[in-house]
Design a protein around this motif. Structure first.
Motif, short mmCIF file in Angstrom:
data_model
loop_
_atom_site.label_atom_id
_atom_site.label_comp_id
_atom_site.label_asym_id
_atom_site.label_seq_id
_atom_site.Cartn_x
_atom_site.Cartn_y
_atom_site.Cartn_z
N HIS A 36 -5.63 -8.01 1.69
CA HIS A 36 -4.98 -7.04 0.71
C HIS A 36 -4.33 -6.26 0.18
CE1 HIS A 36 -7.35 -10.03 -1.76
NE2 HIS A 36 -7.94 -10.28 -1.00
N ILE A 37 -2.97 -5.97 0.07
CA ILE A 37 -2.09 -4.20 0.68
C ILE A 37 -2.19 -3.54 -0.95
CG2 ILE A 37 -1.14 -3.74 1.80
CD1 ILE A 37 0.08 -6.21 3.24
N VAL A 38 -2.68 -2.88 -0.71
CA VAL A 38 -2.12 -1.38 -1.92
C VAL A 38 -1.17 -0.27 -1.25
CG1 VAL A 38 -4.38 -1.92 -3.04
CG2 VAL A 38 -4.73 -0.27 -1.50
N LEU A 39 -0.66 0.39 -1.98
CA LEU A 39 0.64 1.18 -1.87
C LEU A 39 -0.37 2.32 -2.74
CD1 LEU A 39 3.81 -0.19 -1.85
CD2 LEU A 39 1.95 -0.46 -0.11
N SER A 40 -0.03 3.69 -1.80
CA SER A 40 -0.63 4.95 -2.85
C SER A 40 0.71 5.16 -3.78
CB SER A 40 -0.33 6.21 -1.74
OG SER A 40 0.42 6.85 -1.10
N SER A 41 1.89 4.40 -3.69
CA SER A 41 2.72 5.01 -4.35
C SER A 41 3.06 4.52 -5.95
CB SER A 41 4.21 4.71 -3.82
OG SER A 41 4.62 3.50 -3.10
N GLU A 42 1.66 3.82 -5.33
CA GLU A 42 2.25 2.27 -6.51
C GLU A 42 0.40 2.40 -6.92
OE1 GLU A 42 2.86 -1.82 -5.70
OE2 GLU A 42 4.58 -1.60 -4.78
N THR A 43 -0.05 2.61 -6.52
CA THR A 43 -2.15 3.02 -7.52
C THR A 43 -1.73 4.34 -8.32
OG1 THR A 43 -2.80 2.51 -5.48
CG2 THR A 43 -4.20 3.85 -6.43
N ARG A 44 -1.18 6.10 -7.65
CA ARG A 44 -1.43 6.53 -8.77
C ARG A 44 -0.11 8.38 -7.60
NH1 ARG A 44 -2.33 5.85 -13.10
NH2 ARG A 44 -2.00 7.90 -14.66
N PRO A 45 1.24 7.61 -8.19
CA PRO A 45 2.42 8.36 -7.16
C PRO A 45 2.48 10.01 -8.00
CG PRO A 45 3.20 7.07 -9.17
CD PRO A 45 2.10 6.49 -8.54
N ILE A 46 1.82 10.74 -7.45
CA ILE A 46 1.73 11.38 -7.70
C ILE A 46 0.83 12.92 -5.86
CG2 ILE A 46 0.67 11.67 -10.14
CD1 ILE A 46 -2.27 11.69 -8.93
N PHE A 47 1.46 13.89 -6.68
CA PHE A 47 1.58 15.03 -5.24
C PHE A 47 0.20 15.81 -5.16
CE2 PHE A 47 0.27 18.00 -8.00
CZ PHE A 47 1.00 19.81 -7.65
N ARG A 48 -0.19 15.58 -3.78
CA ARG A 48 -2.05 15.98 -3.87
C ARG A 48 -2.52 14.66 -2.71
NH1 ARG A 48 -2.82 19.20 -8.52
NH2 ARG A 48 -2.11 20.87 -8.62
N GLU A 49 -1.55 14.78 -1.14
CA GLU A 49 -2.60 13.37 -0.73
C GLU A 49 -4.17 13.51 -0.75
OE1 GLU A 49 -2.46 17.09 2.08
OE2 GLU A 49 -1.15 16.21 0.20
N HIS A 50 -5.09 14.49 -1.40
CA HIS A 50 -6.11 13.59 -0.86
C HIS A 50 -6.80 12.69 -1.91
CE1 HIS A 50 -10.64 14.29 -1.16
NE2 HIS A 50 -9.88 14.21 -0.04
N GLY A 51 -6.38 13.23 -3.34
CA GLY A 51 -7.10 12.65 -4.25
C GLY A 51 -6.04 11.35 -4.24
N ARG A 52 -5.06 11.82 -3.69
CA ARG A 52 -3.83 10.25 -3.14
C ARG A 52 -4.03 8.72 -3.03
NH1 ARG A 52 1.29 10.16 -1.10
NH2 ARG A 52 1.02 11.68 -1.31
N PHE A 53 -5.23 9.20 -1.54
CA PHE A 53 -4.67 8.48 -0.43
C PHE A 53 -6.79 8.07 -0.87
CE2 PHE A 53 -2.61 11.13 3.08
CZ PHE A 53 -1.23 10.02 2.48
N VAL A 54 -7.46 9.24 -1.38
CA VAL A 54 -9.20 8.53 -1.96
C VAL A 54 -9.15 7.13 -2.39
CG1 VAL A 54 -11.18 9.36 -2.19
CG2 VAL A 54 -9.84 10.18 -0.78
N THR A 55 -7.98 7.51 -3.81
CA THR A 55 -8.07 6.49 -4.73
C THR A 55 -7.60 5.13 -4.07
OG1 THR A 55 -7.67 8.60 -6.22
CG2 THR A 55 -7.49 5.82 -6.93
N THR A 56 -6.24 5.33 -3.39
CA THR A 56 -5.92 4.03 -2.91
C THR A 56 -6.69 3.41 -1.86
OG1 THR A 56 -3.56 5.44 -2.44
CG2 THR A 56 -4.04 3.59 -1.58
N ALA A 57 -7.37 4.57 -1.17
CA ALA A 57 -8.93 3.84 0.00
C ALA A 57 -9.47 2.98 -0.75
CB ALA A 57 -9.24 4.76 0.80
N VAL A 58 -9.97 3.69 -1.84
CA VAL A 58 -10.83 3.09 -3.11
C VAL A 58 -10.52 1.47 -3.42
CG1 VAL A 58 -12.10 3.16 -5.14
CG2 VAL A 58 -12.19 5.21 -3.60
N ARG A 59 -9.19 1.02 -4.13
CA ARG A 59 -8.53 0.52 -4.60
C ARG A 59 -8.75 -1.00 -3.28
NH1 ARG A 59 -2.63 -0.14 -6.42
NH2 ARG A 59 -2.80 -2.97 -7.07
N ALA A 60 -8.41 -0.62 -1.97
CA ALA A 60 -8.46 -1.25 -1.29
C ALA A 60 -9.50 -2.09 -1.06
CB ALA A 60 -7.81 -0.66 -0.25
#
Length: 692
Positions: free
Chosen positions: A182-206
């Protein structure tokens, strides 16, 4: 055909259903099967005596994704990120949860360091390529991931909110070398700035995707095997439902899936009771959930934290949960003080009085010993009073109190934890508790509601019909929902209106198409609202602001700025004319309206005795003889003075002294609490702290 709502909690699985033509309703409650929660769903449907073939919609709230994250019980996932950002999800924002605690530790990262990889690439904040993706390095990483055997990969590159081109290239390489992950992208999960929240949310999804795919596959297979032909819809954390196919790919949208049903019921009550300001609370066997509903809408947050420094940056109902429920265990800390929770007996082994192997006294055991619970649990099964008394006595010896004093102490401590959770939600958002009514949901909610409400000086408590299965009820009145957002930064007065309107047109079409892909066919019943995340220039946090319908024009900007000032003052107690407001991101919410439920008659059983009997109940250090009322037989003409007990099929209401209650026409029990001068003075101080 039946519309069925099911809420799978930590201890109980609740069901509520209504027949779409006749309005006939049925409720059921079974113990959650922890080893496979889908089994309890089928058991609840069977207990409700509903034929699978007669279900049109099954609306399902689940804590499966949340439990997997909290327990870290998911298969290993991998993260690929930009060189230099490997440890972003672990370093966080360098905040301290407890400023002066030298022994505090961070939560375990969602993805272990050995499975976090970096690649050479760089986009700038405008979405322009500064350094192209290193293809050879990307291929080497893909081969390492294939050899590791991980089932899911999160890709999060710095500044990908501005352009996801490099993330898409990385995905293409992964698909070629390890096509089964399974592959998930942060730019499709939540394309917003502040990388910490975006990376964590993407990691949670994966991390959750393999778990939820298996859960959905098992659930759908079991449903189909038993004759289900309807549509399975899953509750979203933002207050709507989505198709099971969408839920498989978006587990991050289900982290408050269960409690979201309770908020929906509170919103439903707003229209039916006229109470526009409701504190929604839900007490189950494991947790206590609290949120705010104003004018029929639950408040939304984008700052939800699964744990400290584990932010989830998708729109979610602002629900605060603590470990305080019917199964919360009493214990003695190192200083010799009585404590309650957050550890819970759950459904396995359960409270001591359930006779399923529990040995540690719980809130349920305390209520039983104090006479507040029916020893037969309203005819469901016989509770073991001697076992509960023995376990409580052991705890009492350690603290030097009597068994009853210890039991009442547990109730008071548990209720105080609940009151502090209510206070945190209201005061943190600048609300005065005295402006709200306290809505009590959950099987254990009304046992404690009056104590908690009095502690916060909230004057009224409402206990609606089917409060014991409230989240399941709420699930049946929810609409299909899709939220989409895109980064756009500009001071309001310098905004490019053509670009803003083009972004909104793109987002609205995507949201509308997403609903259609989920099987929603009534295009004319899709409504779309627009919002913007806004802040003052230079601020580091934002608020959600509703935008007017239609195109944004130059003449709209003044009204948008005024709305922003208003929202900012409501949330934080201040606003400013000295700093310019700015847009940070733009979003839309598409709602696919489901059919309205038929008028649900909450008929009382006219030939049933109103009074079931009397029993001694322990209040404030003394036994008092209380009348026990049958909640199913109460009518609008009945008024009850506390102390008293009102028993329902799936819940029990305790009316302490200095309370009285009556029913309105829809069958909602309304409890009025006599306030004290001390509480009034305390709440005045709370209001001042809130900026009121």
């Amino acid at each position: 055909m039946w519309r069925v709502g099911v809420d799978v909690g930590g201890t109980f699985t609740d069901l509520f259903a209504w027949e779409e033509k006749t309005g006939q309703q049925v409720a059921a409650k079974v113990l959650t099967t922890k080893h496979d929660r889908s089994i309890a769903v089928l058991e609840a449907i069977k207990k409700a005596n509903i034929d699978m073939a007669d279900i049109s919609y099954l609306m399902h709230g689940t804590t499966t994704a949340t439990n997997a994250l909290i327990e870290r019980s998911y298969p290993d996932a991998a993260l690929i990120t930009t060189d230099g950002f490997r440890d972003t999800i672990e370093i966080g924002r360098q905040h301290r949860q407890f400023l002066y605690d030298p022994y505090q530790t961070k939560p375990k990262p969602i993805i272990r360091r050995r499975f976090r990889y970096t690649v050479s690439e760089r986009m700038n904040a405008q979405g322009k390529t500064v350094r192209a993706l290193d293809i050879q390095q990307a291929q080497e990483i893909a081969h390492k991931i294939k050899a590791s055997g991980v089932q899911a990969v999160a890709i999060g590159f710095i500044n990908s909110y501005a352009s996801g081109k490099h993330e898409q290239q990385m995905r293409d390489i992964l698909r070629e070398i390890c096509p089964s992950v399974h592959i998930v992208l942060s730019s499709e999960t939540r394309p917003i700035f502040r990388e910490h929240g975006r990376f964590v949310t993407t990691a949670v999804r994966a991390a959750c995707m393999p778990v939820m795919v298996k859960y959905m596959d098992d659930l759908e297979s079991r449903l189909v095997e038993n004759g289900f032909k309807g549509q399975l819809l899953i509750l979203k954390s933002s207050g709507g439902v989505m198709s099971a196919a969408t839920a498989r790919n978006h587990p991050e949208d289900m982290l408050e899936s269960g409690p979201a049903g309770g908020v929906a019921y509170a919103s439903y009550l707003t229209a039916k009771t006229g109470f526009n300001h409701i504190v929604h609370t839900d007490v189950g066997g494991t947790s206590f959930d609290v949120s705010i509903v104003e004018n029929g809408q639950g408040l939304i947050t984008r700052n939800h934290e699964l744990e400290w420094e584990v932010p989830i940056v998708v729109p979610m109902l602002d629900i605060h949960s603590i470990g305080s429920g019917g199964g919360s265990i009493g214990w003695i800390d190192a200083g010799g003080s009585l404590r309650v929770g957050p550890k819970s007996a759950g459904s396995e082994p359960g409270p001591v009085c359930y006779g399923r192997g529990g040995t540690q006294p719980t809130i349920t055991d305390a209520n039983l010993l104090l006479g507040r619970l029916d020893p037969t649990l309203n005819g469901k099964f016989q509770l073991d009073i001697p076992a509960a008394e023995a376990a409580m006595s052991e705890l009492a010896k350690k603290i030097g109190l009597s068994t009853l004093e210890t039991a009442e102490g547990m109730i008071r401590i548990g209720c105080e934890y609940m009151a502090q959770a209510v206070k945190k939600v209201l005061v943190s958002r600048g609300r005065d508790p005295r402006d709200f009514v306290y809505a009590s949901f959950g099987g254990a909610g009304a046992l404690h509601a009056c104590i908690v409400a009095k502690s916060m000086n909230i004057p009224k408590v409402i206990v609606p019909p089917h409060a014991g299965v409230a989240s399941a009820f709420g699930a049946t009145v929810m609409d299909l929902r899709q939220d989409i957002e895109k980064f756009y930064y500009s001071p309001v007065q310098a905004a490019n209106l053509n670009e803003i309107n083009a972004i909104f047109a793109e987002l609205m079409e995507k949201a509308r198409q997403a609903l259609l892909e989920q099987g929603y066919a009534q295009v004319e019943r899709i409504s779309i609202s627009k919002t913007a995340q806004m802040r003052y220039v230079g601020q580091s946090y934002e608020v959600d602001v509703s935008l007017p319908d239609g195109e944004i024009t130059q003449s709209s900007l003044a009204a948008i700025e005024q709305e922003f000032h208003k929202v900012h003052e409501q949330e934080f107690g201040v606003s400013s004319n000295d700093f310019a407001p700015a847009f940070v991101s733009l979003g839309v919410t598409a709602i696919g309206q489901m059919d309205e439920p038929p008028h649900l008659e909450f008929n009382r059983v006219s030939d049933q005795d109103l009074i079931k009997g009397e029993r001694e109940v322990y209040f404030d250090g003394a036994w008092q003889l209380c009348t026990v009322f049958d909640g199913e037989a109460l009518g609008a003409q009945d008024h009850i003075e506390g102390p008293a007990i009102i028993e329902y099929e799936h819940a029990c209401t305790v009316l302490p002294p200095q309370t009285h209650a009556y029913l309105n026409e829809m069958g909602t029990l309304i409890i009025e609490i006599e306030s004290s001068a001390a509480n009034d003075e305390e709440l005045a101080n709370v209001s001042m702290a809130a900026g009121k």
